[in-house]
Design an enzyme around this catalytic site. Structure first.
Site, short mmCIF file in Angstrom:
data_model
loop_
_atom_site.label_atom_id
_atom_site.label_comp_id
_atom_site.label_asym_id
_atom_site.label_seq_id
_atom_site.Cartn_x
_atom_site.Cartn_y
_atom_site.Cartn_z
N LYS A 208 0.84 -1.21 0.00
CA LYS A 208 0.00 0.00 0.00
C LYS A 208 0.87 1.26 0.00
O LYS A 208 0.62 2.20 -0.75
CB LYS A 208 -0.90 0.01 1.25
CG LYS A 208 -1.65 1.31 1.44
CD LYS A 208 -2.51 1.30 2.68
CE LYS A 208 -1.87 1.85 3.92
NZ LYS A 208 -1.61 3.28 3.92
N ASN A 209 1.89 1.26 0.85
CA ASN A 209 2.66 2.49 0.99
C ASN A 209 3.63 2.73 -0.16
O ASN A 209 4.28 3.77 -0.23
CB ASN A 209 3.40 2.52 2.34
CG ASN A 209 2.42 2.71 3.49
OD1 ASN A 209 1.24 3.00 3.26
ND2 ASN A 209 2.89 2.55 4.71
N ARG B 296 -4.92 10.45 3.80
CA ARG B 296 -3.91 11.51 3.84
C ARG B 296 -2.91 11.41 2.68
O ARG B 296 -2.36 12.41 2.24
CB ARG B 296 -3.12 11.43 5.15
CG ARG B 296 -3.92 11.66 6.38
CD ARG B 296 -3.07 11.39 7.58
NE ARG B 296 -1.81 12.12 7.48
CZ ARG B 296 -1.63 13.37 7.83
NH1 ARG B 296 -2.63 14.06 8.35
NH2 ARG B 296 -0.46 13.95 7.70
N ARG C 194 -9.07 -0.46 3.93
CA ARG C 194 -8.22 0.57 3.32
C ARG C 194 -6.83 0.02 3.00
O ARG C 194 -6.19 0.48 2.06
CB ARG C 194 -8.05 1.76 4.28
CG ARG C 194 -9.26 2.64 4.40
CD ARG C 194 -8.93 3.88 5.18
NE ARG C 194 -7.72 4.52 4.66
CZ ARG C 194 -6.97 5.38 5.33
NH1 ARG C 194 -7.28 5.75 6.54
NH2 ARG C 194 -5.90 5.91 4.77
N ARG D 268 -0.44 14.70 13.02
CA ARG D 268 0.19 14.37 11.73
C ARG D 268 0.30 15.59 10.79
O ARG D 268 -0.38 15.66 9.76
CB ARG D 268 -0.55 13.23 11.03
CG ARG D 268 -0.47 11.95 11.81
CD ARG D 268 -1.09 10.79 11.08
NE ARG D 268 -0.25 10.26 10.03
CZ ARG D 268 -0.66 9.35 9.15
NH1 ARG D 268 -1.89 8.89 9.20
NH2 ARG D 268 0.15 8.90 8.22
N PRO D 269 1.16 16.52 11.12
CA PRO D 269 1.28 17.74 10.30
C PRO D 269 1.93 17.48 8.94
O PRO D 269 2.48 16.40 8.71
CB PRO D 269 2.19 18.64 11.15
CG PRO D 269 2.95 17.71 12.03
CD PRO D 269 2.09 16.50 12.25
N ASP E 273 3.96 20.10 7.69
CA ASP E 273 4.84 21.28 7.61
C ASP E 273 6.15 20.99 6.85
O ASP E 273 6.66 21.84 6.13
CB ASP E 273 5.14 21.83 9.01
CG ASP E 273 5.65 20.77 9.97
OD1 ASP E 273 5.23 19.60 9.85
OD2 ASP E 273 6.47 21.09 10.85
N CYS F 193 -5.77 12.96 12.58
CA CYS F 193 -6.27 11.62 12.33
C CYS F 193 -6.39 10.91 13.66
O CYS F 193 -6.08 11.48 14.70
CB CYS F 193 -5.39 10.86 11.35
SG CYS F 193 -3.93 10.19 12.09
N ASP G 136 3.98 0.75 11.88
CA ASP G 136 2.79 0.11 11.31
C ASP G 136 2.60 -1.33 11.79
O ASP G 136 1.60 -1.97 11.46
CB ASP G 136 2.84 0.14 9.78
CG ASP G 136 2.53 1.52 9.22
OD1 ASP G 136 2.12 2.40 10.01
OD2 ASP G 136 2.69 1.72 8.01
C1 UD1 Z 1 3.84 7.01 6.32
C2 UD1 Z 1 2.98 5.77 6.11
C3 UD1 Z 1 2.40 5.30 7.43
C4 UD1 Z 1 3.52 5.08 8.45
C5 UD1 Z 1 4.41 6.32 8.56
C6 UD1 Z 1 5.65 6.08 9.40
C7 UD1 Z 1 2.18 6.03 3.87
C8 UD1 Z 1 1.04 6.29 2.96
N1 UD1 Z 1 1.93 6.10 5.18
O1 UD1 Z 1 3.00 8.04 6.83
O2 UD1 Z 1 1.72 4.07 7.20
O3 UD1 Z 1 2.97 4.82 9.72
O4 UD1 Z 1 4.89 6.70 7.24
O5 UD1 Z 1 6.41 5.06 8.90
O6 UD1 Z 1 3.29 5.73 3.44
N2 UD1 Z 1 6.02 14.80 10.53
C9 UD1 Z 1 6.00 16.14 10.81
N3 UD1 Z 1 5.78 17.01 9.78
C10 UD1 Z 1 5.58 16.58 8.50
C11 UD1 Z 1 5.60 15.21 8.22
C12 UD1 Z 1 5.82 14.32 9.26
O7 UD1 Z 1 6.19 16.55 11.95
O8 UD1 Z 1 5.40 17.44 7.62
C13 UD1 Z 1 6.24 13.81 11.63
C14 UD1 Z 1 5.00 12.98 11.91
O9 UD1 Z 1 4.09 13.64 12.77
C15 UD1 Z 1 5.61 11.73 12.50
C16 UD1 Z 1 6.92 11.58 11.74
O10 UD1 Z 1 7.19 12.87 11.18
O11 UD1 Z 1 5.87 11.92 13.87
C17 UD1 Z 1 6.92 10.56 10.64
O12 UD1 Z 1 5.80 10.77 9.79
P1 UD1 Z 1 5.85 10.38 8.24
O13 UD1 Z 1 7.03 9.50 8.00
O14 UD1 Z 1 5.73 11.62 7.46
O15 UD1 Z 1 4.51 9.54 8.05
P2 UD1 Z 1 3.54 9.54 6.80
O16 UD1 Z 1 4.32 9.75 5.55
O17 UD1 Z 1 2.36 10.39 7.08
#
Ligand code: UD1
Length: 416
Positions: free
Chosen positions: A22-23, A92, A395, A121-122, A124, A116, A303
């Site tokens: 999926k990812n 997302r 999903r 889950r920002p 930024d 969520c 995950d």
């Molecule tokens: C992806 C995966 C999700 C998995 C996660 C961590 C997909 C579709 N989803 O989610 O299944 O649980 O990786 O392996 O691939 N963060 C910020 N700012 C940002 C982005 C992230 O602070 O702009 C923080 C998040 O809050 C979190 C950390 O970075 O604490 C990691 O998040 P991230 O790796 O971005 O997760 P996703 O890509 O949303």
């Protein structure tokens, strides 16, 4: 709304085919928007999230054909650069279209995802990254609008190696003018495949599989044909069910992606056999409690945290399970407690005291992986469980009940 009825206690035995990841599929579906032409993706998992992404691609004007795990996407007709709230709020990963649309068309309007079930889950890092590539970013009516006539190479450092931000920024930088550098980039297998796919499309990304990516921008990319990598989280989920319930083999997997998970399962007393693309597990005679802390790849994936807690809830002894990636990702804990688990929480740490057995109960899914942990727990429990709101599991898991049934589980889908 569908629910699962599970009569626990059945032994599991046999082989299970693991679907595409999926990812990996979600960012790659966005990536093919970068090329003016028709791409073909194979080993595509038929998931609710894949179908949501197909709808989004259709909304931006791409033509798609999804048949028997093969998906063609013709991105030559893309003429709309917007991802609406209704889709982004349900998934997302829709945010992944921002990088490709901005890079190829100079403009994207994507709904801000919002929170969520497991925290804020920002996004930024994504937005700061686009700005570093020269984009103008505005927030208007809950939508992020990004504009840049032509993106320019820039230096981007992520505080945390975010999977989503790395994917999004790489997809933007491949068509930027000049060279970009991303430090502390994510290197999860799905990000590696995304970069490999982009390079096969004609991009110039160096350092793939490391925390430092150098991207030399090119003028255009070509369509591609690609086979999606196996889903390591689906494989890990089945292995954890096998750890307590039987003797199963997962086929079509990449064992390298699961090294730390296999180590933990061995520490817990399971016997594991690894071949090129299969992993077999024999249940532990006496499952031992093993502590676990999630981390970015190659660490233990967040995950699989919920599924590990389900497993540890019937281990001998106590285990301490810490989620360092998502501090609030424990909505499965109260549901596991309803099944008889003994778990207490302190911030992002779960203390699991193993019990002799779980007992069937009515429980509720709260997110994709939390639901998978409830399925494992209900399969282990004595008696009947009902798991409601399984749209969450749909999903991210392809035909999960059929796969478990073929292993001998007593699991039925019912419609309310
Ligand atoms: C992806 C995966 C999700 C998995 C996660 C961590 C997909 C579709 N989803 O989610 O299944 O649980 O990786 O392996 O691939 N963060 C910020 N700012 C940002 C982005 C992230 O602070 O702009 C923080 C998040 O809050 C979190 C950390 O970075 O604490 C990691 O998040 P991230 O790796 O971005 O997760 P996703 O890509 O949303």
């Amino acid at each position: 709304m569908d629910k699962f009825i599970i009569n626990g206690g059945a032994s599991l035995r046999g082989d299970v085919e693991i679907s595409g990841a999926k990812n990996a599929i979600l960012p790659i579906m966005a990536a093919v928007l970068l090329a003016d032409g028709k791409s073909t993706l194979n080993n595509v998992p038929d998931l609710q999230d894949t179908r949501t992404m197909v709808r989004l691609l259709n909304m931006v004007g791409a033509k798609t054909d999804f048949n028997e795990n093969s998906l063609t996407i013709d991105a030559s007709t893309v003429d709309t650069f917007e991802a609406p709230y209704d889709l982004v709020k349900t998934m997302r990963a829709s945010f992944y279209v921002m990088g490709p649309l901005l890079a190829r068309f100079g403009e994207a309007r994507v709904s801000l995802p919002g929170g969520c079930a497991w925290g804020p889950r920002p996004v930024d890092y994504h937005l700061k990254g686009f700005e570093k590539l020269g984009a103008e970013i505005i927030l208007e009516d809950g939508y992020i609008i990004a504009r840049a006539k032509k993106l320019k190479g820039g230096k981007i450092h992520f505080e945390i190696p975010s999977v989503g931000a790395t994917g999004n920024i790489v997809m933007a930088a491949v068509l930027a003018e000049g060279t970009s550098q991303i430090t502390n980039a994510a290197r999860e297998p799905h990000i590696v495949q995304l970069c490999d796919v982009l390079n096969d499309m004609g991009a110039q990304i160096e350092g793939v599989g490391t925390h430092e990516l150098t991207i030399h921008g090119v003028d255009s990319l070509n369509p591609i044909e690609v086979k999606i990598i196996p889903d390591m989280i689906e494989a890990g989920t089945f292995l954890m069910a096998g750890a307590i319930l039987g003797n199963i083999t997962v086929n079509n997997v990449s064992p390298d992606h699961l090294s730390i998970v296999l180590q933990k399962l061995e520490q817990a007393g399971c016997t594991i056999y690894v071949d090129d693309d299969t992993i077999s597990i024999e249940k532990a005679d006496n499952l031992e409690a093993v502590d676990m802390m999630t981390d970015v790849h190659p660490g233990f994936p967040t995950d699989l945290q919920a599924q590990w807690i389900a497993l540890m809830s019937v281990a001998s002894g106590s285990s301490v399970i810490t989620d360092t990636i998502y501090h609030d990702r424990f909505s499965h804990v109260p549901e596991l407690v309803r099944l008889g688990a003994n778990i207490s929480m302190e911030n992002n740490v779960a203390i699991v005291r193993g019990v002799d057995k779980l007992r069937g109960a009515q429980v509720m899914s709260t997110d994709i992986r939390a639901s998978a942990s409830l399925v494992i727990a209900a399969l282990m429990a004595e008696g009947k469980s009902t798991i409601s709101r399984i749209y969450h599991i749909d999903r991210g898991y392809e035909k999960i009940e059929e796969k478990f049934k073929s292993l001998g589980a007593d699991i039925q889908r019912e419609c309310d």
